[in-house]
Design a protein around this motif. Structure first.
Motif, PDB file in Angstrom:
ATOM      1  N   TRP A  76     -46.219  32.451 -18.957  1.00 26.07           N
ATOM      2  CA  TRP A  76     -45.508  31.532 -18.065  1.00 26.07           C
ATOM      3  C   TRP A  76     -44.726  30.490 -18.863  1.00 26.07           C
ATOM      4  O   TRP A  76     -43.581  30.188 -18.552  1.00 26.07           O
ATOM      5  CB  TRP A  76     -46.502  30.863 -17.122  1.00 26.07           C
ATOM      6  CG  TRP A  76     -45.867  29.923 -16.153  1.00 26.07           C
ATOM      7  CD1 TRP A  76     -45.841  28.563 -16.245  1.00 26.07           C
ATOM      8  CD2 TRP A  76     -45.152  30.261 -14.977  1.00 26.07           C
ATOM      9  NE1 TRP A  76     -45.169  28.031 -15.184  1.00 26.07           N
ATOM     10  CE2 TRP A  76     -44.726  29.063 -14.384  1.00 26.07           C
ATOM     11  CE3 TRP A  76     -44.838  31.458 -14.354  1.00 26.07           C
ATOM     12  CZ2 TRP A  76     -44.002  29.031 -13.209  1.00 26.07           C
ATOM     13  CZ3 TRP A  76     -44.114  31.418 -13.177  1.00 26.07           C
ATOM     14  CH2 TRP A  76     -43.708  30.223 -12.628  1.00 26.07           C
ATOM     15  N   TYR A  77     -45.339  29.956 -19.894  1.00 24.23           N
ATOM     16  CA  TYR A  77     -44.678  28.952 -20.732  1.00 24.23           C
ATOM     17  C   TYR A  77     -43.446  29.550 -21.405  1.00 24.23           C
ATOM     18  O   TYR A  77     -42.366  28.948 -21.412  1.00 24.23           O
ATOM     19  CB  TYR A  77     -45.653  28.405 -21.769  1.00 24.23           C
ATOM     20  CG  TYR A  77     -45.065  27.310 -22.632  1.00 24.23           C
ATOM     21  CD1 TYR A  77     -44.968  26.013 -22.149  1.00 24.23           C
ATOM     22  CD2 TYR A  77     -44.596  27.575 -23.909  1.00 24.23           C
ATOM     23  CE1 TYR A  77     -44.431  25.004 -22.926  1.00 24.23           C
ATOM     24  CE2 TYR A  77     -44.055  26.577 -24.693  1.00 24.23           C
ATOM     25  CZ  TYR A  77     -43.971  25.296 -24.189  1.00 24.23           C
ATOM     26  OH  TYR A  77     -43.421  24.297 -24.953  1.00 24.23           O
ATOM     27  N   ASN A  78     -43.617  30.737 -21.978  1.00 25.38           N
ATOM     28  CA  ASN A  78     -42.480  31.389 -22.637  1.00 25.38           C
ATOM     29  C   ASN A  78     -41.376  31.721 -21.639  1.00 25.38           C
ATOM     30  O   ASN A  78     -40.189  31.568 -21.941  1.00 25.38           O
ATOM     31  CB  ASN A  78     -42.933  32.661 -23.366  1.00 25.38           C
ATOM     32  CG  ASN A  78     -43.720  32.343 -24.615  1.00 25.38           C
ATOM     33  OD1 ASN A  78     -43.538  31.292 -25.219  1.00 25.38           O
ATOM     34  ND2 ASN A  78     -44.611  33.243 -24.987  1.00 25.38           N
ATOM     35  N   ASP A  88     -27.507  26.961 -17.158  1.00 29.93           N
ATOM     36  CA  ASP A  88     -26.362  26.123 -17.520  1.00 29.93           C
ATOM     37  C   ASP A  88     -26.294  24.845 -16.685  1.00 29.93           C
ATOM     38  O   ASP A  88     -25.825  23.811 -17.151  1.00 29.93           O
ATOM     39  CB  ASP A  88     -25.052  26.913 -17.336  1.00 29.93           C
ATOM     40  CG  ASP A  88     -24.974  28.091 -18.299  1.00 29.93           C
ATOM     41  OD1 ASP A  88     -25.594  28.008 -19.377  1.00 29.93           O
ATOM     42  OD2 ASP A  88     -24.312  29.091 -17.953  1.00 29.93           O
ATOM     43  N   GLU A  89     -26.746  24.908 -15.474  1.00 28.95           N
ATOM     44  CA  GLU A  89     -26.605  23.764 -14.583  1.00 28.95           C
ATOM     45  C   GLU A  89     -27.751  22.768 -14.723  1.00 28.95           C
ATOM     46  O   GLU A  89     -27.713  21.707 -14.116  1.00 28.95           O
ATOM     47  CB  GLU A  89     -26.518  24.258 -13.137  1.00 28.95           C
ATOM     48  CG  GLU A  89     -25.323  25.142 -12.888  1.00 28.95           C
ATOM     49  CD  GLU A  89     -25.335  25.736 -11.503  1.00 28.95           C
ATOM     50  OE1 GLU A  89     -26.147  25.299 -10.657  1.00 28.95           O
ATOM     51  OE2 GLU A  89     -24.530  26.643 -11.263  1.00 28.95           O
ATOM     52  N   ASP A  90     -28.767  23.107 -15.486  1.00 26.10           N
ATOM     53  CA  ASP A  90     -29.931  22.239 -15.714  1.00 26.10           C
ATOM     54  C   ASP A  90     -30.525  21.748 -14.390  1.00 26.10           C
ATOM     55  O   ASP A  90     -30.641  20.549 -14.131  1.00 26.10           O
ATOM     56  CB  ASP A  90     -29.564  21.059 -16.622  1.00 26.10           C
ATOM     57  CG  ASP A  90     -30.825  20.377 -17.161  1.00 26.10           C
ATOM     58  OD1 ASP A  90     -31.866  21.060 -17.288  1.00 26.10           O
ATOM     59  OD2 ASP A  90     -30.762  19.167 -17.435  1.00 26.10           O
ATOM     60  N   ARG A  91     -30.885  22.716 -13.540  1.00 29.77           N
ATOM     61  CA  ARG A  91     -31.451  22.403 -12.236  1.00 29.77           C
ATOM     62  C   ARG A  91     -32.917  21.995 -12.336  1.00 29.77           C
ATOM     63  O   ARG A  91     -33.521  21.631 -11.347  1.00 29.77           O
ATOM     64  CB  ARG A  91     -31.320  23.618 -11.322  1.00 29.77           C
ATOM     65  CG  ARG A  91     -29.890  23.880 -10.923  1.00 29.77           C
ATOM     66  CD  ARG A  91     -29.805  25.119 -10.132  1.00 29.77           C
ATOM     67  NE  ARG A  91     -29.780  26.225 -11.085  1.00 29.77           N
ATOM     68  CZ  ARG A  91     -29.591  27.482 -10.781  1.00 29.77           C
ATOM     69  NH1 ARG A  91     -29.450  27.821  -9.528  1.00 29.77           N
ATOM     70  NH2 ARG A  91     -29.558  28.425 -11.687  1.00 29.77           N
ATOM     71  N   GLY A  92     -33.466  22.069 -13.480  1.00 32.77           N
ATOM     72  CA  GLY A  92     -34.865  21.711 -13.658  1.00 32.77           C
ATOM     73  C   GLY A  92     -35.744  22.950 -13.694  1.00 32.77           C
ATOM     74  O   GLY A  92     -35.397  23.999 -13.157  1.00 32.77           O
ATOM     75  N   ASN A  93     -36.810  22.808 -14.375  1.00 35.04           N
ATOM     76  CA  ASN A  93     -37.784  23.913 -14.442  1.00 35.04           C
ATOM     77  C   ASN A  93     -39.191  23.337 -14.523  1.00 35.04           C
ATOM     78  O   ASN A  93     -39.386  22.129 -14.501  1.00 35.04           O
ATOM     79  CB  ASN A  93     -37.475  24.845 -15.613  1.00 35.04           C
ATOM     80  CG  ASN A  93     -37.643  24.169 -16.953  1.00 35.04           C
ATOM     81  OD1 ASN A  93     -38.003  23.008 -17.030  1.00 35.04           O
ATOM     82  ND2 ASN A  93     -37.373  24.902 -18.016  1.00 35.04           N
ATOM     83  N   PHE A  94     -40.137  24.209 -14.624  1.00 33.82           N
ATOM     84  CA  PHE A  94     -41.542  23.853 -14.639  1.00 33.82           C
ATOM     85  C   PHE A  94     -41.869  22.917 -15.804  1.00 33.82           C
ATOM     86  O   PHE A  94     -42.592  21.930 -15.634  1.00 33.82           O
ATOM     87  CB  PHE A  94     -42.363  25.145 -14.730  1.00 33.82           C
ATOM     88  CG  PHE A  94     -43.843  24.940 -14.643  1.00 33.82           C
ATOM     89  CD1 PHE A  94     -44.468  24.833 -13.417  1.00 33.82           C
ATOM     90  CD2 PHE A  94     -44.617  24.863 -15.783  1.00 33.82           C
ATOM     91  CE1 PHE A  94     -45.836  24.657 -13.322  1.00 33.82           C
ATOM     92  CE2 PHE A  94     -45.985  24.685 -15.711  1.00 33.82           C
ATOM     93  CZ  PHE A  94     -46.590  24.581 -14.473  1.00 33.82           C
ATOM     94  N   ILE A  95     -41.335  23.234 -16.978  1.00 32.44           N
ATOM     95  CA  ILE A  95     -41.656  22.466 -18.195  1.00 32.44           C
ATOM     96  C   ILE A  95     -41.157  21.023 -18.072  1.00 32.44           C
ATOM     97  O   ILE A  95     -41.880  20.068 -18.373  1.00 32.44           O
ATOM     98  CB  ILE A  95     -41.043  23.147 -19.438  1.00 32.44           C
ATOM     99  CG1 ILE A  95     -41.495  24.601 -19.558  1.00 32.44           C
ATOM    100  CG2 ILE A  95     -41.357  22.369 -20.701  1.00 32.44           C
ATOM    101  CD1 ILE A  95     -42.956  24.787 -19.809  1.00 32.44           C
ATOM    102  N   SER A  96     -39.930  20.857 -17.621  1.00 37.25           N
ATOM    103  CA  SER A  96     -39.376  19.503 -17.517  1.00 37.25           C
ATOM    104  C   SER A  96     -39.924  18.745 -16.303  1.00 37.25           C
ATOM    105  O   SER A  96     -40.092  17.526 -16.354  1.00 37.25           O
ATOM    106  CB  SER A  96     -37.848  19.562 -17.459  1.00 37.25           C
ATOM    107  OG  SER A  96     -37.431  20.270 -16.314  1.00 37.25           O
ATOM    108  N   VAL A 109     -51.282  23.967 -23.538  1.00 37.07           N
ATOM    109  CA  VAL A 109     -52.011  25.225 -23.330  1.00 37.07           C
ATOM    110  C   VAL A 109     -53.037  25.070 -22.213  1.00 37.07           C
ATOM    111  O   VAL A 109     -53.190  25.959 -21.369  1.00 37.07           O
ATOM    112  CB  VAL A 109     -52.680  25.697 -24.642  1.00 37.07           C
ATOM    113  CG1 VAL A 109     -53.693  26.788 -24.399  1.00 37.07           C
ATOM    114  CG2 VAL A 109     -51.633  26.170 -25.631  1.00 37.07           C
ATOM    115  N   VAL A 110     -53.713  23.933 -22.164  1.00 39.35           N
ATOM    116  CA  VAL A 110     -54.697  23.702 -21.104  1.00 39.35           C
ATOM    117  C   VAL A 110     -53.996  23.667 -19.740  1.00 39.35           C
ATOM    118  O   VAL A 110     -54.470  24.283 -18.779  1.00 39.35           O
ATOM    119  CB  VAL A 110     -55.484  22.404 -21.362  1.00 39.35           C
ATOM    120  CG1 VAL A 110     -56.300  22.008 -20.153  1.00 39.35           C
ATOM    121  CG2 VAL A 110     -56.397  22.574 -22.566  1.00 39.35           C
TER     122      VAL A 110
END
Length: 191
Positions: A76-78, A88-96, A109-110
């Motif tokens: 999931w992280y990868n 390209d539009e930087d709509r956001g993702n899980f990490i941010s 990792v936890v």
């Protein structure tokens, strides 16, 4: 006085009661002897071995589930980091969205393992959730895979419980057979 006690023995009710008492005492001694026999002790060792093997199978299932959660969290992280590079539009993702990029590697990792575990178990507590469309698609596949894994785990646990029940059933029957054979032996030897 002795004659009176002798006449009491001739009474059918008291005679039956005394014979019943004698037989109950003999049966009690017989069952005590049977419990001391090696077959009962051997069965106790066997039941302990079966119980330990069932506990090891359960531990194996728990380790499998935790390992699967760990590797799904890494996947999931990868996936999220790769998806972020192509967005390209930087709509956001899980990490941010959950500031995982600022966490230490251990904390990340936890969190990923926790998210994968709650997703695989289809609990989904809502504190971590997919943000983009691509993450939602992969998250839904992970949940479907989690339903499959949960079904397999429950099937394994149910089969282990049935196996334990059958083992105990066989023990009860063998114990009754051992008591019957011991009773026959005791009466034949004339203790």
């Amino acid at each position: 006085m002795r004659l009176y006690h002798g006449l009491i023995l001739l009474d059918s009710r008291s005679f039956k009661r005394q014979v019943k008492d004698i037989l109950q005492r003999r049966l009690k001694r017989l069952t005590q002897r049977l419990r001391k026999r090696k077959t009962i002790k051997g069965f106790t060792k066997l039941s302990i071995i079966v119980l330990i093997s069932q506990m090891l199978k359960t531990a194996q299932l728990v380790v499998f589930l935790l390992s699967l959660s760990y590797f799904t969290g890494l996947l999931w992280y990868n996936y999220c980091t790769t998806l972020a590079h192509f967005d390209d539009e930087d709509r956001g993702n899980f990490i941010s969205a959950f500031n995982i990029s600022q966490d230490t590697n251990y904390d990340a990792v936890v969190k990923m393992t926790y998210f994968a575990f709650t997703t695989l178990s289809t609990v989904g507590l809502g504190d971590f959730f997919p943000v983009s469309e691509g993450e939602r698609v992969l998250g839904s596949f992970i949940m479907l895979f989690g339903v499959l894994i949960t079904t397999l785990l429950m099937n394994n646990l149910a089969s282990m419980l049935v196996e334990l029940k059958e083992f105990n059933k066989a023990h009860d029957e063998s114990e009754k057979l051992a008591q019957f054979i011991g009773t026959l032996t005791w009466f034949n030897e004339g203790d």
